[in-house]
Scaffold this active site. Structure first.
Site, PDB file in Angstrom:
ATOM      1  N   HIS A 102       0.863  -1.178   0.000  1.00 10.26           N
ATOM      2  CA  HIS A 102       0.000   0.000   0.000  1.00 10.26           C
ATOM      3  C   HIS A 102       0.902   1.232   0.000  1.00 10.26           C
ATOM      4  O   HIS A 102       2.030   1.189   0.482  1.00 10.26           O
ATOM      5  CB  HIS A 102      -0.865  -0.028   1.264  1.00 10.26           C
ATOM      6  CG  HIS A 102      -1.917   1.010   1.357  1.00 10.26           C
ATOM      7  ND1 HIS A 102      -1.638   2.308   1.735  1.00 10.26           N
ATOM      8  CD2 HIS A 102      -3.261   0.954   1.146  1.00 10.26           C
ATOM      9  CE1 HIS A 102      -2.763   3.001   1.767  1.00 10.26           C
ATOM     10  NE2 HIS A 102      -3.762   2.217   1.403  1.00 10.26           N
ATOM     11  N   ASP A 179       3.003  -4.443   8.023  1.00  6.06           N
ATOM     12  CA  ASP A 179       1.775  -3.676   7.852  1.00  6.06           C
ATOM     13  C   ASP A 179       0.618  -4.638   8.074  1.00  6.06           C
ATOM     14  O   ASP A 179       0.298  -5.448   7.213  1.00  6.06           O
ATOM     15  CB  ASP A 179       1.739  -3.068   6.443  1.00  6.06           C
ATOM     16  CG  ASP A 179       0.420  -2.363   6.123  1.00  6.06           C
ATOM     17  OD1 ASP A 179      -0.520  -2.445   6.937  1.00  6.06           O
ATOM     18  OD2 ASP A 179       0.330  -1.749   5.041  1.00  6.06           O
ATOM     19  N   LYS A 205     -10.656  -0.336  10.497  1.00  4.45           N
ATOM     20  CA  LYS A 205     -10.815  -1.510   9.633  1.00  4.45           C
ATOM     21  C   LYS A 205     -11.257  -2.740  10.423  1.00  4.45           C
ATOM     22  O   LYS A 205     -11.486  -3.803   9.836  1.00  4.45           O
ATOM     23  CB  LYS A 205      -9.501  -1.800   8.896  1.00  4.45           C
ATOM     24  CG  LYS A 205      -9.083  -0.703   7.920  1.00  4.45           C
ATOM     25  CD  LYS A 205      -7.799  -1.061   7.200  1.00  4.45           C
ATOM     26  CE  LYS A 205      -7.266   0.085   6.375  1.00  4.45           C
ATOM     27  NZ  LYS A 205      -8.115   0.412   5.217  1.00  4.45           N
ATOM     28  N   CYS A 343      -4.764   2.632  -3.702  1.00  6.11           N
ATOM     29  CA  CYS A 343      -3.516   3.094  -3.070  1.00  6.11           C
ATOM     30  C   CYS A 343      -2.400   2.072  -3.257  1.00  6.11           C
ATOM     31  O   CYS A 343      -1.611   1.810  -2.343  1.00  6.11           O
ATOM     32  CB  CYS A 343      -3.725   3.393  -1.585  1.00  6.11           C
ATOM     33  SG  CYS A 343      -4.786   4.799  -1.270  1.00  6.11           S
TER      34      CYS A 343
END
Length: 386
Positions: A102, A179, A205, A343
């Site tokens: 990302h 991540d 999220k 992204c």
């Protein structure tokens, strides 16, 4: 009530328990934390710090001091880039990331390389959405100082072999940042077993509020790192000449934090913990497998990174229909999906497409909603063909 929300990789809807927790804070004990000695300030501080303990338990961190609250994954990664990277990287060093990242796990490292003189290298991906680790010695070398990898791809849903990557990195004495934005909401995470040095994720999220997330870091690394932001709370002493810093993790939480959001994150963690992450994963796998079969029935529909062993994310295009047009038409049917580069422009370049559609599922979605999605796509294709 009729909305079908299938953009869960971007953000999730909130259970009533989280909304009620936010409202309770603002209505009944709204106050600043760590400073006041009156009752509601102590209540707010206790609720805030309770979430730190819940977060540590949720990702199986051994020490709650390893949890730093941030605004989300992006801020957590930038914190590591400035506070660890700025102190430890120099010209001749290498940062290793992947073509699957990302933007939030690319740009901070590009900026750090500009400041430090270090070089940025990429592990390539295959067109079926997997990392190419066939020749690890090409990427993991004695120049490698930091490895940054997305745990689950927000485009393909690929779950990367993080344990293997951590082992390869530690063998060349490099640190590892994971991540975890797309993995923490969907699967059980054990940072102790992974042995990663840093792990970043976002609350919104995983049923929590926006504007809050966490960075896990091994305590010894946090002790060595310089503060990211300066201001109140992150200090121990301040004089006209110099200052000293607070203990970890508060050294990295300058100013008034997102108190309500952190407390709300605690409610989201409670909600997911009560459900059990193994149950969340099972629900999502069933939804993904069903959607994969249904979408494959649509003539001209291409799924990118089409495999069974991945998260509940499906990126696709249909014939010559532009992804934005398809998403707009589906919206008129009350179906919300993502369209664009997600992204992750390097992935789009690798696939040779400007954009894709993406349907991403979460624990509150249903097979009936997937049926509606399939019908909506077929209607949209008919409109364009007509």
């Amino acid at each position: 009530p009729e909305l079908i929300f299938l953009d869960n990789a971007s953000t999730t809807q909130k259970p009533q328990a989280v909304i009620d927790t936010l409202r309770d804070y603002y209505e009944n004990y709204n106050s600043n934390i760590h400073r006041g000695i009156y009752r509601i300030a102590e209540e707010a501080t206790a609720a805030y710090e309770s979430t730190r303990n819940k977060t540590a338990s949720f990702i199986h961190a051994e020490d709650s001091r390893s949890i730093v609250f941030t605004r989300g994954t992006t801020e957590s990664i930038n914190l590591v880039a400035y506070s660890w990277g700025g102190k430890n990287l120099k010209a001749g060093d290498e940062i290793l990331i992947t073509e699957m990242e990302h933007h939030s796990n690319i740009i901070p490292w590009q900026l750090l390389c500009e400041r430090s003189g270090a070089a940025l290298k990429y592990i390539p991906i295959t067109k079926d959405g997997k990392l190419d680790l066939s020749e690890p010695d090409k990427y993991f070398t004695d120049k490698t100082k930091l490895v940054c990898v997305i745990h689950q791809s927000n485009v393909f849903g690929t779950v990367n072999p993080v344990e293997e990557i951590v082992c390869l990195a530690h063998n060349c004495d490099a640190k590892v940042l994971v991540d975890g934005a797309q993995i923490a909401p969907h699967h059980a995470v054990d940072v102790t077993r992974l042995d990663c040095d840093f792990f970043a994720f976002s609350g919104h999220k995983m049923l929590g509020p926006t504007g809050v997330g966490a960075l896990y870091a091994k305590p010894e690394l946090l002790e060595e790192m310089d503060p990211f932001l300066g201001g109140g709370e992150m200090i121990r002493t301040v004089s006209m000449e110099s200052s000293t810093w607070n203990d970890i993790p508060w050294k990295f939480e300058a100013g008034t934090p997102n108190i309500a959001q952190v407390i709300g994150l605690g409610a989201a963690i409670d909600y997911l913990s009560e459900l059990g992450m193994e149950n969340v994963s099972a629900i999502e796998k069933e939804l993904h497998d069903y959607a994969r079969v249904k979408l494959a029935e649509i003539s001209g529909l291409k799924i990118y990174g089409d495999r069974e062993d991945k998260g509940a994310v499906i990126s696709f295009n249909v014939g010559n229909v532009h992804s934005h047009d398809l998403a707009h038409i589906l919206d008129t049917f009350g179906i919300a999906i993502r369209a664009g580069h997600h992204c992750a422009q390097p992935i789009m370049q690798k696939l040779g497409v400007p954009a894709t559609n993406r349907a991403s599922f979460y624990l509150y979605n249903t097979k009936e909603e997937i049926d509606r999605l399939t019908e909506g796509i077929m209607k949209a294709v008919e409109m364009f063909e007509g």
